[in-house]
Scaffold this active site. Structure first.
Site, PDB file in Angstrom:
ATOM      1  N   SER A 406       0.827  -1.220   0.000  1.00  0.00           N
ATOM      2  CA  SER A 406       0.000   0.000   0.000  1.00  0.00           C
ATOM      3  C   SER A 406       0.854   1.260   0.000  1.00  0.00           C
ATOM      4  O   SER A 406       0.352   2.339  -0.298  1.00  0.00           O
ATOM      5  CB  SER A 406      -0.847   0.037   1.269  1.00  0.00           C
ATOM      6  OG  SER A 406      -1.550  -1.160   1.420  1.00  0.00           O
ATOM      7  N   HIS A 427      -2.095  -2.527  -6.416  1.00  0.00           N
ATOM      8  CA  HIS A 427      -2.580  -2.154  -5.077  1.00  0.00           C
ATOM      9  C   HIS A 427      -4.090  -2.275  -5.026  1.00  0.00           C
ATOM     10  O   HIS A 427      -4.816  -1.459  -5.599  1.00  0.00           O
ATOM     11  CB  HIS A 427      -2.131  -0.719  -4.732  1.00  0.00           C
ATOM     12  CG  HIS A 427      -2.614  -0.271  -3.384  1.00  0.00           C
ATOM     13  ND1 HIS A 427      -2.941   1.042  -3.120  1.00  0.00           N
ATOM     14  CD2 HIS A 427      -2.878  -0.970  -2.245  1.00  0.00           C
ATOM     15  CE1 HIS A 427      -3.362   1.132  -1.868  1.00  0.00           C
ATOM     16  NE2 HIS A 427      -3.342  -0.071  -1.324  1.00  0.00           N
ATOM     17  N   GLU A 439      -4.977   0.277  -8.049  1.00  0.00           N
ATOM     18  CA  GLU A 439      -3.885   1.161  -8.480  1.00  0.00           C
ATOM     19  C   GLU A 439      -2.831   0.278  -9.152  1.00  0.00           C
ATOM     20  O   GLU A 439      -2.283  -0.631  -8.522  1.00  0.00           O
ATOM     21  CB  GLU A 439      -3.288   1.912  -7.284  1.00  0.00           C
ATOM     22  CG  GLU A 439      -4.110   3.090  -6.796  1.00  0.00           C
ATOM     23  CD  GLU A 439      -3.426   3.838  -5.659  1.00  0.00           C
ATOM     24  OE1 GLU A 439      -3.446   5.087  -5.649  1.00  0.00           O
ATOM     25  OE2 GLU A 439      -2.860   3.151  -4.763  1.00  0.00           O
ATOM     26  N   ASN A 477      -3.338   6.693  -1.030  1.00  0.00           N
ATOM     27  CA  ASN A 477      -2.890   6.725   0.368  1.00  0.00           C
ATOM     28  C   ASN A 477      -2.007   7.936   0.648  1.00  0.00           C
ATOM     29  O   ASN A 477      -1.979   8.440   1.768  1.00  0.00           O
ATOM     30  CB  ASN A 477      -2.174   5.427   0.720  1.00  0.00           C
ATOM     31  CG  ASN A 477      -3.180   4.307   0.958  1.00  0.00           C
ATOM     32  OD1 ASN A 477      -4.370   4.556   1.067  1.00  0.00           O
ATOM     33  ND2 ASN A 477      -2.686   3.081   1.014  1.00  0.00           N
TER      34      ASN A 477
END
Ligand code: T1G
Length: 699
Positions: A406, A427, A439, A477
């Protein structure tokens, strides 16, 4: 240039065939073609007219690309009235997806036939509008008010068999639309069937529209179009005439057409379709994908394996021990039985997937023939490097090696292999078999066909895949950690977690940041804070320890029964955990902060400004290719309200100069946190918007 509407005469029948690929959208040329075709058929003394679509579908609605441009006559509502009023018998033959204005055209014909695979629907609410060409007035007359309210406020696509049951269509027949339409019209003419203008059918019986409106408004969580559509259907029952009902529909339609929500939802519609189009991958063939490996059978690994199995891939699940492998299988079976319960999977299919398509292993050699391997082990760089070193040794040449990290640096992970060109990040978001976002993280040496394979996997799994570059946290993130930090700063300065959650849920987020943290687990944020502190925090960064103290007390959120909220009375109860505020007040006192009040607007403005500012840095650095990539990431992975289009669309609609001015004003309080993004400054200086960048990216 072929005619948008072809004109053909078969005896006393005229066939109007739409030919406007890809989805026969009802653009100006199509509307003009239909009007001209009817005029000519009537002038040439035909007895019947058949309308159908060539290519993959009947009309899939008005041409959305024409929205916001000056409308050209004939307008769709008038065209539908024209079709309905024709003295000839008019039939429509449906295939593919007859949606929006497409179904409205069909409802204005006197009889409707469809192929069994056809779907019909009025999905306008998903675009922030409502059916504006008579759909809210004609559908209740053929299907009844309840069914019409359901179809219009949910925008769902209804299969032909159900549409027949509801009375939306009159017949279902196998065959080509032209053929089934022609024989149906022939039969109707031969049996002297009457014209059946839906608009002349009696107004349907009303229901308690205020109750329906309130329930739909609540369900919309701030989105207006579904609830407004209820008032339009109400007019179908209560207006003194069909024409008056149409007038009311038009008023409400224009109200929504001129709304920000319409602009946000249309942006989201086209962003969904643009995000997977990368010029650098045009014509690049992905590598073969039939058998994949997943390493690590925890929640993420099991979710990824479940998504792969459901998409028809075979999966080898590798775990350290047979017990851990069996536990992983248990999680996968748990996920799949959910699909059985929802009727998405039969129990036979369940057995096949869990016995034939899924293989458990504890030896890396079992991955030697995998086309692609996804690593989903503990989020630690050394552990990931060991895994990729082993993969490099056993996987076949050409296998794609992916990490589900992540945050961590994919370049570093790739560097431990002899084939960094075959490495990328994939991801997924938890739960991986449910969340649509993926992702696709492209590292410095990732080969184009490996990137293309990542997108091909995403498409196969039904994901919305977004290209991301390598940085701490990639697109989503990274931005999350900044707007979450902004929330923590507001907590230190006087706001409460509950005020912040309330303000952002009123803004349209499904859940506020503190409720989300409790759902995801406070231990994840705790681990990230520890890692960042270990790496060394910039002394100018504001830090706070109250959340750590909550974790030290064993409160990790829903999974421990307490976090910011106390879950004794259930997740929905939203009962604040009484231990939280004293921790915060102690932290403020320790930092010598005198708390102040924060209003809802200021909470939202700061939170969104932090999100937009970091997003602008992510685009400016090329981590995200275009602003729309950020919007799609936040929409599908972070609960951003779709009717606001995404953070950068929202920023454009708010006005970038005003937003930048706020950021600069707050920089006076905290110059370290509020460093304006160079891209934002540039766009403001040049009087441009994020949308301009999106447009330039496709031109
Ligand atoms: N107008 C213009 N372009 C459209 C379009 C439309 N209505 N629908 C699709 N496209 C483009 C899309 O952008 C893409 O382009 C290509 O077609 C293929 O689409 C008065 C005002 C039909 C189920 O809401 O739901 O009628 O990216 O990739 O997955 O009441 O498209 O290739 O350049 O989505 O197979 C109501 C919207 C309009 C339906 C096909 N209609 N479309 O899905 O392909 S409002 C809708 C869809 C209205 C009236 C009001 C889906 C689809 P490109 P795609 P797909």
């Amino acid at each position: 240039m072929p005619e948008a509407i072809g004109y053909e005469r078969v005896g006393d029948i005229v066939i109007l065939a739409a030919d406007n690929p890809p989805v026969n959208a009802l653009g100006h040329a199509v509307r003009q073609g239909l009007a001209d075709g009817l005029d000519r058929a009537e002038a040439e003394g035909a007895r019947g007219v058949l309308i159908y679509g060539t290519g993959r579908t009947f009309f899939a609605g008005a041409d959305i690309r024409e929205f916001g441009k000056p409308p050209k006559e004939p307008h769709l509502p008038e065209l539908c009235n024209r079709i309905e009023a024709s003295p000839l018998l008019v039939v429509s033959a449906l295939h593919g997806t007859a949606l929006g204005g497409g179904l409205e055209v069909a409802l204005s014909t006197h009889y409707r036939i469809a192929v069994p695979q056809a779907k019909v629907g009025l999905p306008e609410v998903h675009l922030g509008i409502l059916p504006g060409a008579g759909g809210t007035q004609r559908l209740p007359r053929v299907a009844g008010v309840e069914a019409a309210l359901d179809m219009i406020t949910t925008g769902r696509h209804v299969r032909a068999d159900e549409a027949l049951r509801l009375g939306v269509i009159d017949r279902v027949a196998e065959g080509e639309p032209r053929e089934i339409g022609l024989s149906y019209l022939r039969e109707l003419l031969d049996e002297g069937a009457p014209r059946r203008p839906v608009g002349e059918m009696p107004a349907p019986a009303p229901v308690d529209f205020d109750a329906v409106h309130a329930a739909v408004l609540k369900r919309g969580r701030g989105q207006l179009s579904p609830a407004t559509a209820v008032r339009a259907v109400q007019a179908a029952c209560e207006a003194e005439s069909f024409a008056a009902g149409l007038k009311r529909e038009r008023e409400l339609f224009m109200e929504l057409m001129n709304s920000d929500q319409r602009e946000g939802l249309i942006h989201a519609f086209f962003a969904d379709r643009a995000v997977g189009k990368l010029p650098e991958l045009e014509g690049v063939a992905p590598r073969p994908l039939a058998a994949i490996g997943v390493i690590g059978g925890g929640t993420m690994g099991a979710g990824i394996a479940t998504a792969a199995l459901l998409s028809g891939l075979t999966v080898t699940m590798l775990e350290m021990t047979p017990e851990a492998a069996e536990a992983a299988k248990g999680r996968i079976e748990g996920n799949l039985s959910g699909a059985v319960k929802r009727g998405k999977l039969t129990s036979q299919q369940f057995d096949t997937l869990t016995t034939k398509a899924l293989t458990l292993a504890t030896d890396y050699a079992a991955l030697s023939e995998a086309d692609l391997v996804i690593e989903a082990v503990f989020e630690d760089m050394e552990v990931k490097k060991q895994v990729f070193t082993k993969l490099d040794a056993v996987c076949k040449p050409g296998a794609v090696l992916a990490s589900n990290t992540s945050y961590l640096d994919i370049n570093q992970i790739a560097a431990v292999t002899s084939r960094p060109q075959d490495v990328l990040g994939l991801h997924f978001f938890s739960p991986a078999h449910v969340m649509k976002l993926l992702e696709v993280v492209i590292a410095d040496q990732t080969a184009p066909d490996v990137a293309a394979t990542g997108f091909a996997l995403g498409k196969r799994l039904g994901k919305v895949s977004v290209r991301a570059g390598v940085c701490d946290g990639f697109i989503g993130n990274r931005i999350l950690s900044v707007y979450r930090t902004c929330a923590d700063h507001m907590i230190l300065d006087g706001a409460s977690p509950y005020e912040i959650d309330e303000a952002l849920e009123a803004f349209g987020f499904a859940m506020g940041p503190f409720a989300v943290a409790d759902l995801a687990g406070l231990d994840i944020g705790w681990a990230v804070r520890k890692r960042k502190r270990a790496e060394g925090l910039d002394p100018r960064a504001r830090d706070s320890a109250y959340a750590d103290k909550l974790c030290e007390a064993g409160h990790f959120g829903q999974k421990t029964g307490k976090g910011y909220y106390d879950y004794a009375a259930g997740a929905k109860a939203r009962v604040p955990n009484p231990e939280v505020m004293p921790l915060i007040e102690a932290e403020r006192a320790a930092q010598g902060i005198t708390p102040r009040a924060f209003g809802k607007d200021e909470i939202v403005r700061r939170y969104m400004a932090a999100m937009v500012n970091e997003a602008a840095k992510v685009v400016g650095e090329g981590i995200a290719r275009r602003p729309l990539d950020v919007d799609v990431t936040l929409l599908y992975g972070y609960g951003f309200p779709r009717y606001r289009g995404g953070p950068l669309k929202w920023a454009d609609m708010q006005g970038l100069p005003e937003l930048l001015a706020d950021i600069k004003r707050w920089a006076a309080e905290d110059a370290y946190f509020w460093q304006p993004a160079p891209l934002l400054e540039q766009l403001v200086a040049e009087g441009r918007s994020f949308d301009d960048l999106n447009k330039e990216a496709v031109s």
